[in-house]
Design a protein around this motif. Structure first.
Motif, PDB file in Angstrom:
ATOM      1  N   UNK A 187      48.044  -1.109   4.735  1.00  0.00           N
ATOM      2  CA  UNK A 187      48.030  -1.228   6.058  1.00  0.00           C
ATOM      3  C   UNK A 187      47.083  -2.240   6.769  1.00  0.00           C
ATOM      4  N   UNK A 188      46.118  -2.874   5.710  1.00  0.00           N
ATOM      5  CA  UNK A 188      45.355  -3.779   6.606  1.00  0.00           C
ATOM      6  C   UNK A 188      44.633  -4.729   5.105  1.00  0.00           C
ATOM      7  N   UNK A 189      44.738  -6.022   5.762  1.00  0.00           N
ATOM      8  CA  UNK A 189      43.861  -6.897   4.688  1.00  0.00           C
ATOM      9  C   UNK A 189      42.715  -7.335   5.733  1.00  0.00           C
ATOM     10  N   UNK A 190      41.620  -7.465   4.897  1.00  0.00           N
ATOM     11  CA  UNK A 190      40.447  -8.069   5.522  1.00  0.00           C
ATOM     12  C   UNK A 190      39.776  -9.063   4.550  1.00  0.00           C
ATOM     13  N   UNK A 191      40.058 -10.370   4.447  1.00  0.00           N
ATOM     14  CA  UNK A 191      39.926 -10.909   3.290  1.00  0.00           C
ATOM     15  C   UNK A 191      38.568 -11.485   3.305  1.00  0.00           C
ATOM     16  N   UNK A 192      37.901 -11.869   4.532  1.00  0.00           N
ATOM     17  CA  UNK A 192      36.431 -12.110   4.439  1.00  0.00           C
ATOM     18  C   UNK A 192      35.757 -11.145   4.174  1.00  0.00           C
TER      19      UNK A 192
END
Lengths: 65, 65
Positions: free
Chosen positions: B48-53
């Motif tokens: 549902x979400x990637x938040x790579x930082x």
């Protein structure tokens, strides 16, 4: 920095769609991306592979909807 | 290192599923992950979400299939 570049895979070839992606949200046959520069891009696609150590997000276009 | 930790979001709370994920492949209502230590995990879920930082991969369980 730990962002990744997003590519669309076409015929075995990966075309860059957006570099330095931070956020990615897949929804309703689309993928919404925001990169570390604040650029946004939404494409009709789905995620087929993440390879984070290689900094790659591989997408595939959704064309039959 | 640019891997990310994978979490399943339940009732607004994120539970760690696999740390230091390198590869992730979504397919057939499952998400297959391999981390940098060679550990593999497959869960019935979708991204549902990637938040790579932030080094986060957020998954949601698929329970109604």
């Amino acid at each position: 920095m730990c962002e990744a570049n997003a590519y669309i895979r076409r015929n075995g070839h990966d075309e860059l769609v957006l570099e330095a992606v931070d956020k990615l949200i897949p929804e309703n046959n689309q993928v919404c991306m925001v990169n570390i520069f604040g650029q946004q891009k939404t494409v009709k696609a789905r995620v087929i592979e993440l390879s984070l150590v290689d900094h790659k997000i591989i997408l595939e276009e959704i064309t039959n909807i």
